[in-house]
Design an enzyme around this catalytic site. Structure first.
Site: not given
Length: 741
Positions: A36, A82, A126
């Site tokens: 991570r 993931h 969007y």
């Protein structure tokens, strides 16, 4: 409670809770570090970024193709590679597209991807995205077996363990992250400068970090700014892998009419949100914590433009900016911490040379693997070409065998000494292709491939040739993204370390006359102007103790009975409305202590500090200035003694009188100068205490109040003696208060 089945009992092992927790927490910590938080030194990517780029490549989102919805990309990433939340993945994707957060963006975003004010990006449904040329350079060679692939979390797909990374992403784009027990914070750099350092390191592998810093001048942030740090500190930071560097805003002075000016901030430090910066400065301005600044305005468009108005044109731009750099986020400290995962996935702090060397080793391995992959392809093709040439020379017989035999393959292999691969390739050829075979064409291709094969074989055994090839690749990256390109020009200006500019109080505070009033019960206030104190009102039972004409720019000094000096800036003393405020709200004056002297600080002044028992010494005004509310101890006192007064030294003699009405006069030079102590005996007493002292010039005589006027005693030989004597009765007419004023 659920019962444990008998067949499971034998699998139960007793262990201490602390050991079990430690083992599991360590596994979690390592998972956080490796999977991570820390980037790989080879490609500078964390797993989430690597998976994002790979998923976009699989979707064929190249720079020359159209955009696709970010929701599509995020869906593929969390569905295939993931298994984390979509918000975290989208946030990582957004950052890769922000040109104010990433020096060389890896994602080309279309739509609202946030801004430097800290506004968030629009929802992923969007926005649209595709890869940038930088991202393609990172993944160049994935189809050529350049790196290892590993199974995804569900075993259905494969993903690259590391990117081939033709682009030096770790230093070019930097990285930051917090793991368990460790963190990383690597600033972005100019990729052209990084390429120059790599090229030099290839030719001079024994070079030191200091020499590499001739090429990499320091961080190059996407938001620009000014690196204001000493060369020695920069060398130390990059040599150890850890250090702190000052990053300042870039500013310029704009002249206005009537001698006025304003400061315009055009670049702010990296990762400082502009709207928050302005809001914090405005708040400090309202709280009167920035006395040199009058106003701040944001006139930014697509370019940063923050306008600062000075409070007075007498304040120089340099003084104003130094004041703001010291107190606001217009200057930050970037804490360098090059903590990365090495090729063995081991976290460690590397210096600049180690990072560059690790990148070169990775690129060398990529070159070897790609060369071997290409060599295998060439050998396979050359084998086919040999078969095609045989087929061309025996075309009629080949066609006859194919037409007449049920199993033509073994017959062809036997008759023409073909390999299985060659025979299969001939059988799979279309008749049209067979007719078009040309001996010269086949031989030319065979010879060309033979030359390429020889070059690759030489490349694989000769490290020098490989590094020449790496140099060519690095030069290609430099040409594509280096300093001569619009994106690659250096943005962060390199400057000398800032010099400490002494900002006078007058520049920070408007100089106005005031009258400082301190009551006997410890209430303090500042009246505007030089005001008479005869008509002042006090709380019931309180009255005037001290009044002092001063200025708002003066440091008002308080000498207390505990032997400590305290100070307040005249501008910070509460106004004259009402009764003021208790002095103890502003300084840490103990309840059993009281102020015995009040005066304005003057530099280069000598002062006499004295106690009730008649002990004292001279001290320089430079040594009495306290740095905290707690004051500064100067006069050491016995348990049964108290500080009595401070007197300025003006004259070659001093007159001292006690409560027993005995006075002596002696030379000023007999009193030692100290920085702290209990002092020496000024006058001896049996049952009395020190009452007052006065400095004067012997030739001018000793003046003191007498009747309704002032009397000057010039014939004072009777009282002149050595320090620490008893003294004699003062001159006729000396006040019964035993005070010189």
């Amino acid at each position: 409670m659920t019962e444990i089945k008998e067949e499971h009992i034998e699998n139960i092992k007793e262990t201490k809770l602390a050991d079990a927790l430690s083992e599991r927490y360590l596994a979690y910590a390592m998972s956080t570090i490796v999977a991570r938080s820390l980037p790989d030194v080879r490609d500078g990517l964390k797993p989430v970024h690597r998976r994002l780029l790979f998923a976009m490549r699989q979707l064929k989102l190249d720079p020359n193709t159209g955009f696709k919805k970010c929701a599509r990309v995020v869906g593929d990433v969390i569905g295939k590679y993931h298994p984390h939340g979509d918000t975290a993945v989208y946030d990582a994707m957004v950052r890769l597209a922000q040109d104010f957060a990433v020096r060389y963006p890896l994602v080309d975003g279309q739509g609202n991807f946030g801004n430097i004010d800290g506004d968030r990006a629009a929802a992923m449904r969007y926005t649209e995205a595709r890869l940038t040329p930088v991202a393609l350079a990172l993944m160049e060679g994935l189809d050529d077996n350049a790196v290892d692939f590993d199974k995804t979390y569900d075993g259905e797909e494969e993903e690259p363990v590391v990117m081939p990374a033709a682009f030096p992403n770790l230093l070019a784009n930097g990285s930051s992250g917090i793991a368990v027990g460790m963190a990383t914070n690597i600033p972005p750099h100019n990729v052209g400068e990084v390429c120059d350092a790599l090229l030099y390191l290839i030719k001079h592998p024994e070079t030191e970090v200091e020499k590499l810093l001739d090429f990499i001048q320091g961080p190059d942030f996407p938001t620009g700014g000014v690196l204001a740090e000493t060369r020695d500190n920069i060398i130390k930071a990059y040599t150890t892998g850890r250090g702190s560097m000052k990053i300042r805003s870039k500013w310029e002075k704009e002249e206005l009419s009537h001698g006025q000016y304003q400061i315009v901030i055009t670049e702010i430090p990296y990762m400082v949100q502009k709207s928050d910066l302005i809001m914090r400065i405005a708040k400090m301005l309202a709280e009167k914590k920035l006395p040199m600044l009058a106003d701040i305005r944001d006139e930014s468009s697509d370019q940063v433009r923050i306008v600062l108005e000075p409070k007075s044109r007498t304040v120089s731009p340099e003084q104003l900016m130094e004041h703001l750099f010291k107190n606001t986020e217009l200057q930050i400290n970037f804490n360098l911490n090059m903590n990365v995962l090495d090729a063995d996935h081991t976290p460690r702090v590397m210096n600049l040379k180690e990072v560059l060397t690790a990148f070169l080793k990775h690129r060398d391995q990529v070159l070897i693997r790609r060369s071997r992959y290409r060599l295998d392809k060439i050998e396979h093709r050359m084998e086919l070409l040999q078969g095609f040439l045989i087929a061309y020379l025996n075309l009629d017989r080949v066609i006859e065998i194919i037409r007449n035999e049920d199993e033509p393959k073994p017959i062809m292999m036997s008759e023409f000494s073909l390999t299985d691969i060659q025979a299969e390739a001939i059988l799979n050829m279309r008749l049209r292709s067979l007719r078009r075979l040309e001996e010269a064409q086949i031989k030319n291709e065979f010879e060309s491939l033979g030359l390429e094969k020889a070059e690759l074989e030489a490349l694989l055994i000769d490290e020098h040739l490989r590094f020449n090839k790496l140099s060519e690749e690095i030069n290609t990256i430099k040409k594509q993204f280096g300093q001569k390109t619009k994106q690659g020009a250096r943005r962060t200006q390199i400057a000398e370390a800032p010099q400490i500019i002494d900002v006078p109080i007058e520049a920070m505070v408007e100089k106005e006359p005031i009258t400082v009033v301190l009551s006997k019960k410890g209430w303090i206030r500042a009246l505007k102007g030089n005001t008479e104190t005869t008509d002042l009102k006090f709380k019931e039972g309180d009255s005037l103790k001290f009044s002092l004409p001063a200025y708002t720019t003066d440091n008002i000094m308080f000498f207390a009975s505990n032997g400590r000096f305290y100070t307040l800036l005249g501008d910070k003393i509460p106004g004259g409305r009402g009764f003021g405020e208790p002095l103890r709200l502003s300084i840490d004056l103990p309840e059993d202590a009281e102020v015995v002297s009040l005066f304005s600080f003057k530099p280069n002044e000598k002062l006499l500090v004295a106690s009730q028992k008649g002990k004292g010494f001279l001290v320089s005004s430079a040594d009495i200035m306290p740095q905290t509310r707690a004051g500064k101890i100067i006069l050491n006192l016995a348990d049964d003694d108290k500080a009595l007064f401070v007197k300025p030294v003006i004259g070659d003699h001093v007159a001292v009188i006690g409560t027993n009405r005995k006075m002596i006069v002696f030379k000023t030079e007999e009193i030692p100068t100290m920085t702290r102590g209990s002092g020496v005996i000024l006058q001896r007493y049996a049952e009395a205490k020190l009452s007052d002292a006065k400095f004067f010039n012997l030739e001018d005589g000793l003046s003191f109040p007498s009747g309704n006027g002032t009397r000057v005693e010039r014939n004072i030989a009777l009282w002149v003696s050595k320090r620490a004597t008893v003294g004699k009765i003062p001159p006729v007419g000396f006040p019964r208060s035993n005070k010189f004023s």
